[in-house]
Design a protein around this motif. Sequence first.
Motif, PDB file in Angstrom:
ATOM      1  N   CYS A 220     -25.707  64.037 -10.944  1.00  9.44           N
ATOM      2  CA  CYS A 220     -24.243  63.929 -10.830  1.00  9.44           C
ATOM      3  C   CYS A 220     -23.569  65.294 -10.727  1.00  9.44           C
ATOM      4  N   HIS A 224     -19.779  66.448  -9.694  1.00  9.43           N
ATOM      5  CA  HIS A 224     -19.026  66.507 -10.962  1.00  9.43           C
ATOM      6  C   HIS A 224     -19.526  67.757 -11.681  1.00  9.43           C
ATOM      7  N   GLN A 229     -16.185  69.480 -14.522  1.00 12.77           N
ATOM      8  CA  GLN A 229     -16.858  68.355 -13.886  1.00 12.77           C
ATOM      9  C   GLN A 229     -16.306  67.968 -12.535  1.00 12.77           C
ATOM     10  N   THR A 230     -15.851  68.955 -11.829  1.00  8.57           N
ATOM     11  CA  THR A 230     -15.527  68.724 -10.433  1.00  8.57           C
ATOM     12  C   THR A 230     -15.744  70.030  -9.688  1.00  8.57           C
ATOM     13  N   LEU A 268     -14.778  63.992 -14.981  1.00  9.72           N
ATOM     14  CA  LEU A 268     -15.136  62.819 -15.785  1.00  9.72           C
ATOM     15  C   LEU A 268     -14.742  62.997 -17.247  1.00  9.72           C
ATOM     16  N   ILE A 271     -13.486  60.048 -19.586  1.00  5.47           N
ATOM     17  CA  ILE A 271     -13.733  58.942 -18.664  1.00  5.47           C
ATOM     18  C   ILE A 271     -13.833  57.596 -19.386  1.00  5.47           C
ATOM     19  N   TYR A 277     -11.861  52.270 -12.687  1.00  3.30           N
ATOM     20  CA  TYR A 277     -12.365  53.472 -12.037  1.00  3.30           C
ATOM     21  C   TYR A 277     -12.271  53.462 -10.511  1.00  3.30           C
ATOM     22  N   LEU A 286     -17.951  51.535 -16.950  1.00  6.18           N
ATOM     23  CA  LEU A 286     -18.835  52.605 -16.491  1.00  6.18           C
ATOM     24  C   LEU A 286     -20.143  52.022 -15.966  1.00  6.18           C
ATOM     25  N   LEU A 330     -21.619  60.286 -21.156  1.00 10.64           N
ATOM     26  CA  LEU A 330     -20.230  60.290 -20.657  1.00 10.64           C
ATOM     27  C   LEU A 330     -19.229  60.118 -21.809  1.00 10.64           C
TER      28      LEU A 330
END
Length: 347
Positions: A220, A224, A229-230, A268, A271, A277, A286, A330
């Motif tokens: 991921c 993320h 996380q991006t 996230l 999240i 989502y 999730l 998460l």
Amino acid sequence: MIGCSSDNDGGESAVDDDYTEIPEEVSNNLLNLQIPSNFPAPTYDISQNPPTEKGFELGKKLFYDGKLSSTGVISCGFCHIQEFSFTHHTHITSHGVNGRIGTRNAQPLQNLAFAQDFNWDGAASFLDAQPIIPITAEDEMNESISNVLRKLQEDENYPILFAQAFGTEGVTSERMFKALSQFMIMMVAGNSKFDKWQRGESVTFTTDEEAGRSIFEAKCSSCHAGTLQTDHSFRNNGLPIDPEFNDIGRERVTGSPEDNRKFKVPSLRNIDTTFPYMHDGRFRTLRDVLDFYTNGMVNSPTLDAQFRNADGTIGLEISNTEKEQLIAFLKTLTDNDFLLDQRFSEF
Ligand code: HEC
Ligand code: HEC
């Protein structure tokens, strides 16, 4: 309109000009934007609009005020609810004036001082300009900026609050947007278990959380990515197109077919609290999201290359146990201090 006026001197001129209505004893201290040590440098140019006590308070009042909408009841905070990391809890796509339904799921408001583009398609690239979109969108607040300013000018409190925040009289759009930004850039979510772990503070991940973290790293974190996380990019993660909205994503902004169905890679953080989502809120849990990553993806010319496997199939391979472990990880991204921080709450 934005950034073209020079009266942004943040309060220092209150004493030496002619605006005697402003009592001199009203102090307006600079606020300290505390940047967690595991965070990157802010992208927002704080020196252009340093948050002050009075600017923040004004921004907060504006954020929770229905006056910014045509019907007088839809405030920013109506769709952005703090305990769900400022998302519109349970609303698949958000509801604006007169119950009108938009086409997208409200995004969390957190760590905006570190973001690069705003909205799912990056329609705004400067935080001060973003609120023009919800205020004027027909299915959100459906109001004109000039009407909002008129209402604020006629209000008995706002002219004083604007003067206290900016040092001279004047209820202008630039100041309104600056105050909203001052409020929003202070929203730093950086004290989750994950943050503490990153900073080497004394927390330990459970076996499942730690296993989930490794899977996240491997499958991921290319998108993320990092502390926020991006990677701030726009990508197509293979969602089947929703015929009702036919949302073309980033292409709407750039006009380029190469950007068809690409959406901003969301952080996230928090999240576990921001369901439902995806840009249109199509997944409730999730687990639904992870089942989509393994079994629900559809092919299209712009599908991200990372989801194309050597054997010609598409999607990620994650076992049921690994999904449970990912979800455990998460959940370490939730920052309860932020979700309950009184500074941001309406009451
Ligand atoms: C009717 C519900 C609604 C209202 C009212 C609303 N928003 Fe939003 N907000 C959304 C939705 C939906 C999105 C995602 C929009 C998109 O991608 O097109 C969003 C996105 C945002 C973003 C971008 C976040 C990011 O990470 O890119 C910011 C900032 C924001 N809103 C601030 C505000 C402010 C400030 C106000 C009040 C002036 C406001 N919103 C009013 C629903 C709303
Ligand atoms: C190739 C880039 C990429 C990879 C790899 C990736 N994602 Fe995503 N993810 C995205 C994009 C883009 C979106 C937003 C898509 C949309 O809403 O249209 C997204 C959305 C999400 C969402 C919904 C977020 C929200 O706010 O609604 C979750 C949860 C998520 N991803 C989790 C994961 C997990 C867990 C993994 C690894 C198993 C993963 N993603 C791998 C690009 C990626």
